[in-house]
Write a protein that holds these residues in place. Structure first.
Motif, PDB file in Angstrom:
ATOM      1  N   ALA A   1      21.029  44.720  34.616  1.00 48.55           N
ATOM      2  CA  ALA A   1      20.376  44.568  33.305  1.00 48.55           C
ATOM      3  C   ALA A   1      21.377  44.324  32.186  1.00 48.55           C
ATOM      4  O   ALA A   1      21.044  43.682  31.191  1.00 48.55           O
ATOM      5  CB  ALA A   1      19.541  45.813  32.999  1.00 48.55           C
TER       6      ALA A   1
ATOM      7  N   ILE B   1      19.646  47.382  21.222  1.00 45.48           N
ATOM      8  CA  ILE B   1      19.809  46.794  22.549  1.00 45.48           C
ATOM      9  C   ILE B   1      18.907  47.477  23.573  1.00 45.48           C
ATOM     10  O   ILE B   1      18.497  46.873  24.551  1.00 45.48           O
ATOM     11  CB  ILE B   1      21.283  46.881  22.992  1.00 45.48           C
ATOM     12  CG1 ILE B   1      22.145  46.010  22.085  1.00 45.48           C
ATOM     13  CG2 ILE B   1      21.471  46.496  24.429  1.00 45.48           C
ATOM     14  CD1 ILE B   1      23.626  46.148  22.345  1.00 45.48           C
TER      15      ILE B   1
ATOM     16  N   LEU C   1      13.847  46.509  29.449  1.00 41.14           N
ATOM     17  CA  LEU C   1      13.006  45.406  29.918  1.00 41.14           C
ATOM     18  C   LEU C   1      13.665  44.669  31.089  1.00 41.14           C
ATOM     19  O   LEU C   1      12.982  44.247  32.020  1.00 41.14           O
ATOM     20  CB  LEU C   1      12.735  44.426  28.767  1.00 41.14           C
ATOM     21  CG  LEU C   1      11.742  43.311  29.021  1.00 41.14           C
ATOM     22  CD1 LEU C   1      10.351  43.900  29.275  1.00 41.14           C
ATOM     23  CD2 LEU C   1      11.699  42.358  27.859  1.00 41.14           C
ATOM     24  N   ALA C   2      14.961  44.563  31.056  1.00 38.85           N
ATOM     25  CA  ALA C   2      15.677  43.908  32.158  1.00 38.85           C
ATOM     26  C   ALA C   2      15.922  44.868  33.320  1.00 38.85           C
ATOM     27  O   ALA C   2      15.956  44.452  34.479  1.00 38.85           O
ATOM     28  CB  ALA C   2      17.004  43.348  31.656  1.00 38.85           C
TER      29      ALA C   2
ATOM     30  N   PRO D   1      15.670  48.373  23.998  1.00 38.43           N
ATOM     31  CA  PRO D   1      14.449  47.763  24.561  1.00 38.43           C
ATOM     32  C   PRO D   1      14.744  46.589  25.498  1.00 38.43           C
ATOM     33  O   PRO D   1      14.109  46.457  26.543  1.00 38.43           O
ATOM     34  CB  PRO D   1      13.665  47.293  23.332  1.00 38.43           C
ATOM     35  CG  PRO D   1      14.209  48.066  22.196  1.00 38.43           C
ATOM     36  CD  PRO D   1      15.629  48.381  22.537  1.00 38.43           C
ATOM     37  N   TRP D   2      15.712  45.762  25.136  1.00 34.85           N
ATOM     38  CA  TRP D   2      16.073  44.633  25.998  1.00 34.85           C
ATOM     39  C   TRP D   2      16.657  45.125  27.313  1.00 34.85           C
ATOM     40  O   TRP D   2      16.366  44.575  28.373  1.00 34.85           O
ATOM     41  CB  TRP D   2      17.089  43.725  25.292  1.00 34.85           C
ATOM     42  CG  TRP D   2      16.493  42.941  24.179  1.00 34.85           C
ATOM     43  CD1 TRP D   2      16.605  43.200  22.850  1.00 34.85           C
ATOM     44  CD2 TRP D   2      15.658  41.799  24.284  1.00 34.85           C
ATOM     45  NE1 TRP D   2      15.911  42.283  22.133  1.00 34.85           N
ATOM     46  CE2 TRP D   2      15.325  41.398  22.990  1.00 34.85           C
ATOM     47  CE3 TRP D   2      15.181  41.061  25.369  1.00 34.85           C
ATOM     48  CZ2 TRP D   2      14.520  40.298  22.728  1.00 34.85           C
ATOM     49  CZ3 TRP D   2      14.387  39.965  25.110  1.00 34.85           C
ATOM     50  CH2 TRP D   2      14.059  39.589  23.808  1.00 34.85           C
ATOM     51  N   PHE D   3      17.472  46.153  27.211  1.00 33.72           N
ATOM     52  CA  PHE D   3      18.092  46.709  28.415  1.00 33.72           C
ATOM     53  C   PHE D   3      17.023  47.260  29.357  1.00 33.72           C
ATOM     54  O   PHE D   3      17.031  46.976  30.547  1.00 33.72           O
ATOM     55  CB  PHE D   3      19.086  47.807  28.016  1.00 33.72           C
ATOM     56  CG  PHE D   3      19.712  48.485  29.195  1.00 33.72           C
ATOM     57  CD1 PHE D   3      20.729  47.873  29.905  1.00 33.72           C
ATOM     58  CD2 PHE D   3      19.282  49.734  29.595  1.00 33.72           C
ATOM     59  CE1 PHE D   3      21.303  48.491  30.993  1.00 33.72           C
ATOM     60  CE2 PHE D   3      19.848  50.367  30.687  1.00 33.72           C
ATOM     61  CZ  PHE D   3      20.864  49.734  31.389  1.00 33.72           C
TER      62      PHE D   3
ATOM     63  N   PHE E   1      21.695  40.753  30.973  1.00 29.16           N
ATOM     64  CA  PHE E   1      20.555  40.068  30.377  1.00 29.16           C
ATOM     65  C   PHE E   1      20.241  40.539  28.967  1.00 29.16           C
ATOM     66  O   PHE E   1      19.222  40.157  28.413  1.00 29.16           O
ATOM     67  CB  PHE E   1      19.316  40.234  31.279  1.00 29.16           C
ATOM     68  CG  PHE E   1      19.469  39.536  32.588  1.00 29.16           C
ATOM     69  CD1 PHE E   1      19.249  38.179  32.689  1.00 29.16           C
ATOM     70  CD2 PHE E   1      19.877  40.223  33.713  1.00 29.16           C
ATOM     71  CE1 PHE E   1      19.408  37.520  33.893  1.00 29.16           C
ATOM     72  CE2 PHE E   1      20.037  39.582  34.928  1.00 29.16           C
ATOM     73  CZ  PHE E   1      19.809  38.216  35.014  1.00 29.16           C
ATOM     74  N   VAL E   2      21.096  41.363  28.391  1.00 25.10           N
ATOM     75  CA  VAL E   2      20.889  41.820  27.022  1.00 25.10           C
ATOM     76  C   VAL E   2      21.400  40.733  26.087  1.00 25.10           C
ATOM     77  O   VAL E   2      22.563  40.339  26.163  1.00 25.10           O
ATOM     78  CB  VAL E   2      21.634  43.150  26.773  1.00 25.10           C
ATOM     79  CG1 VAL E   2      21.525  43.565  25.329  1.00 25.10           C
ATOM     80  CG2 VAL E   2      21.077  44.234  27.678  1.00 25.10           C
ATOM     81  N   PRO E   3      20.522  40.223  25.190  1.00 27.90           N
ATOM     82  CA  PRO E   3      20.955  39.140  24.310  1.00 27.90           C
ATOM     83  C   PRO E   3      22.010  39.627  23.317  1.00 27.90           C
ATOM     84  O   PRO E   3      21.953  40.745  22.827  1.00 27.90           O
ATOM     85  CB  PRO E   3      19.670  38.709  23.599  1.00 27.90           C
ATOM     86  CG  PRO E   3      18.735  39.845  23.741  1.00 27.90           C
ATOM     87  CD  PRO E   3      19.132  40.586  24.974  1.00 27.90           C
TER      88      PRO E   3
END
Length: 152
Positions: free
Chosen positions: A62, A5, A11-12, A7-9, A65-67
């Protein structure tokens, strides 16, 4: 938090932190702009509370927005409360129309200005508590299944 999670976190969180900094900084004129003017200069504590509150709010935003994030506590109340307290904490006490309306000009300077650092710390605490709850929801434990009765 789960490593998948992260990298997504991040990035957001970066653009969310920038947006939070702008939303907090423009109306308080901590971020110089042509639309708002402060009557009193920016204090050193404002320059500390502004980025810390922005980072905490950006991280909280953020988490939405984590998928694949499982549903958990919303944190909306903490985010809105922390943001509102942050604006009151770093804003000019005599430029805030609500404060001046409630306390008058001398009351804003005498009673409101001294409690602004407390409001700033409270803004951080409220936002960090909401962030902690959201992060726990993101990094939740693996589901444990009940044993199959046919195997016993």
């Amino acid at each position: 938090m789960n490593r998948a999670i992260l990298p997504w976190f991040l990035l957001a969180a970066l653009p969310a932190t920038a947006i939070a900094a702008v939303v907090l900084g423009i109306p308080t004129d901590v971020l110089p702009n042509p639309w708002f003017k402060r009557m009193l200069p920016v204090r050193p504590l404002d320059l500390v509370l502004w980025p810390l509150t922005s980072i905490a709010l950006g991280a909280l935003i953020a988490t939405y927005f984590v998928p694949g994030a499982r549903r958990g506590p919303s944190g909306v109340t903490g985010g809105l409360g922390g943001g509102a307290l942050g604006i009151f904490a770093i804003g000019c006490p005599i430029c805030n129309k609500l404060v001046v309306l409630a306390l008058g000009l001398s009351g804003a300077l005498t009673y409101f200005e001294p409690i602004q650092p407390v409001l700033g710390v409270l803004a951080l605490v409220v936002t960090l508590v909401a962030l902690r709850a959201r992060l726990r929801a993101l990094g939740g434990a693996c589901p444990v299944r009940a044993p199959d009765p046919q195997l016993q």
